[in-house]
Design an enzyme around this catalytic site. Sequence first.
Site, PDB file in Angstrom:
ATOM      1  CG  HIS A 557      -2.029  -0.879   1.112  1.00  0.00           C
ATOM      2  ND1 HIS A 557      -2.004  -2.095   1.610  1.00  0.00           N
ATOM      3  CD2 HIS A 557      -3.459  -1.120   0.384  1.00  0.00           C
ATOM      4  CE1 HIS A 557      -3.129  -2.723   1.426  1.00  0.00           C
ATOM      5  NE2 HIS A 557      -4.055  -2.010   0.530  1.00  0.00           N
ATOM      6  CG  HIS A 561      -2.463   0.182  -3.855  1.00  0.00           C
ATOM      7  ND1 HIS A 561      -3.046  -0.566  -4.588  1.00  0.00           N
ATOM      8  CD2 HIS A 561      -3.394   0.731  -2.803  1.00  0.00           C
ATOM      9  CE1 HIS A 561      -4.672  -0.563  -4.151  1.00  0.00           C
ATOM     10  NE2 HIS A 561      -4.456   0.254  -3.159  1.00  0.00           N
ATOM     11  CG  HIS A 597      -7.241   4.569  -2.571  1.00  0.00           C
ATOM     12  ND1 HIS A 597      -6.122   4.730  -3.424  1.00  0.00           N
ATOM     13  CD2 HIS A 597      -7.369   3.424  -2.194  1.00  0.00           C
ATOM     14  CE1 HIS A 597      -5.745   3.594  -3.485  1.00  0.00           C
ATOM     15  NE2 HIS A 597      -6.365   2.619  -2.633  1.00  0.00           N
ATOM     16  CG  ASP A 598      -4.972   2.463   0.445  1.00  0.00           C
ATOM     17  OD1 ASP A 598      -5.905   2.712   1.374  1.00  0.00           O
ATOM     18  OD2 ASP A 598      -5.043   1.589  -0.593  1.00  0.00           O
ATOM     19  CG  ASP A 718      -8.703  -0.472  -3.004  1.00  0.00           C
ATOM     20  OD1 ASP A 718      -7.379  -0.157  -3.157  1.00  0.00           O
ATOM     21  OD2 ASP A 718      -8.986  -0.720  -1.883  1.00  0.00           O
TER      22      ASP A 718
END
EC number: 3.1.4.35
Length: 856
Positions: A557, A561, A597-598, A718
Amino acid sequence: MSLSEEQVRSFLDGNPTFAHQYFGKKLSPENVAGACEDGWLADCGSLRELCQVEESAALFELVQDMQESVNMERVVFKILRRLCTILHADRCSLFMYRQRNGIAELATRLFSVQPDSLLEDCLVPPDSEIVFPLDIGIVGHVAQTKKMINVQDVAECPHFSSFADELTDYVTKNILSTPIMNGKDVVAVIMAVNKLDGPCFTSEDEDVFTKYLNFATLNLKIYHLSYLHNCETRRGQVLLWSANKVFEELTDIERQFHKAFYTVRAYLNCERYSVGLLDMTKEKEFFDVWPVLMGEAQPYSGPRTPDGREIVFYKVIDYILHGKEDIKVIPTPPADHWALASGLPTYVAESGFICNIMNASADEMFNFQEGPLDDSGWVIKNVLSMPIVNKKEEIVGVATFYNRKDGKPFDDQDEVLMESLTQFLGWSVLNTDTYDKMNKLENRKDIAQDMVLYHVRCDKDEIQEILPTRDRLGKEPADCEEDELGKILKEELPGPTKFDIYEFHFSDLECTELELVKCGIQMYYELGVVRKFQIPQEVLVRFLFSVSKAYRRITYHNWRHGFNVAQTMFTLLMTGKLKSYYTDLEAFAMVTAGLCHDIDHRGTNNLYQMKSQNPLAKLHGSSILERHHLEFGKFLLAEESLNIYQNLNRRQHEHVIHLMDIAIIATDLALYFKKRTMFQKIVDESKNYEDKKSWVEYLSLETTRKEIVMAMMMTACDLSAITKPWEVQSKVALLVAAEFWEQGDLERTVLDQQPIPMMDRNKAAELPKLQVGFIDFVCTFVYKEFSRFHEEILPMFDRLQNNRKEWKALADEYEAKVKALEEEKKKEEDRVAAKKVGTEVCNGGPAPKSSTCCIL
């Protein structure tokens, strides 16, 4: 020697008191009737009726006084004066019951009341009171036993105290005394002294005493209840107004105390009061300790608070209510300041006791100033001092009240009222402490964010890797025009085809992290949002570079990613034709959400955050990491040099932030199963439209449906690594598994728990089987429905199916190996067992039994 008539008359005229008492006794109706002849009986009966009328008139007068007069002392005075006459007592007195410092006592209110006395002569001023503790004197004994006492000879009574006689040069012979009760509580004690027409008070006197005292009891009850009502009213007002000011001022304890004490001044019933605030420091700084350790200064040997702090009043606030109201604030007051010089505030701070001093000038324990304090002539008479204690039971200050306004000493009701105020203010310190802690935490947060921003934000040298304005133009990006920056970026960016950013099969494995940053910038140009929404190009570069730095250097992550998810979102919009439902502004927000998002992922999932009691779990109730990623993304966008939304209007800005909220939170797989059915209904609904244009027009206006589709797009993005070509997917799957195994190691070592198989490094060989299960249970639905929704997305579903076949083959191969190993193991066990049996036979052991014969 006989006296002449003239001498008797002269004596009676000169001694009216004696004459009144004598004839009052001799001329009772019974005596007159006995002396009269039979013919005079009717007239004597009339005389008795006349006395009864007089008695009724006296009682009526008492009732009328009780009804008309609010002055308790005046009514009771008349009752006592009447009792002196009826009982033939020399005098009567009223003692009021009260408590100070938790100790009960009786104080003279009406003293030495005689039949011809005046109220002004018998009413005892507060500074002349005679006070009896309950363990001294007959009145104290009456208050303790709560029963009437008739002492015929005080010399024989062990409870008698000659204290009052010595003060007044009087000789007490006999006493009739009774308590005045309000339920079970003593209100007062009334005492009649020295029977004049007999050796002692009789039982008939007790009956008369009781009859008349019913009026006194009623009056004193009314007075007592009225006083209690007044005290409770004042207490309620004090708490109400102090609460009003406490919640009005939450930032500073000094301002809070000052506002509360000043507002309730009218209800405190005192002439002056002061508040001393204590230093809350428990440990000294090293530079204050060194002189003591070096012997250059003496260690502190003075009093300390119960929790061990040195008693230092750093501020005294003096409220003057007599004469012209005034407030004096004395910072760092000297030890000889009048409010501290007596030693009382220090004693209260040390002991935590409530101190109620009736006569300050005569007090032997504390050294109060006897003369006037200032030019106004104000003198300290009585004092009530108490600690201000916070919720932690720490003494934060001392409140001292001086001189009750009516001249009387402070009683238990005053103590209750003042204690309620100080206790409430002490507890309210929690508000200011909490505010102070919150303020410090806010400041620490700002400092921490500034530190994070310093390390995350793209600096002047890093931006030159993408915007080499120094080499090209000889100046910094901030000094360049937008057109100049645009030309440089056009040359530096890779373009849309070099790395296949429009393709579903895009792979980041051959790209450097800097090239991924450039590809991210390129996507914004391909969307057409840079010029349309006037994104400053330097800001865009800084934002992408900073986002890449904000991702942690973890196994999966990470920034790669994050970029892959944003690239898949871009591809779904452009290549998958889903952009037809969304505006440019919405596409802008969706790609940005994919990038963020991460961000700042820790390499562990939400469940681990809860198990390890990570602060994030306490901060966010659900979707823990997703909410953190969202907040971190907003934090970066809040920085002006990184805010790619800075030129949007208010409505546009609110809309993009709303979409980012939905998109990033939607990446929580726990929410995926809740939205699957809704998404499937939308896909089914699209098949009912023969005209695609009509469907696009319909869905474009359906906000909720668009948000559901967007949320499912985020899930598809994702999980998109599962749809990459096998040579890419197999490598990425190992990265995902490696990160899971790292979490499993943490669960085993840190949490002392057995990880689930997916995160157990010892079960790494089961990865193909787990991948097949993950594809079947989670992934297939997403890409199957999207391929139904838009056939342009079919390549993702096809590669998913192909990857499933590959994983299935590996899983079957592993199962076959496991089965072969089990069979080999079983054969080996059989060989060992057979060998063991043969050895036993050779050694003379038991031979195998035959089912057909028996060897003898």
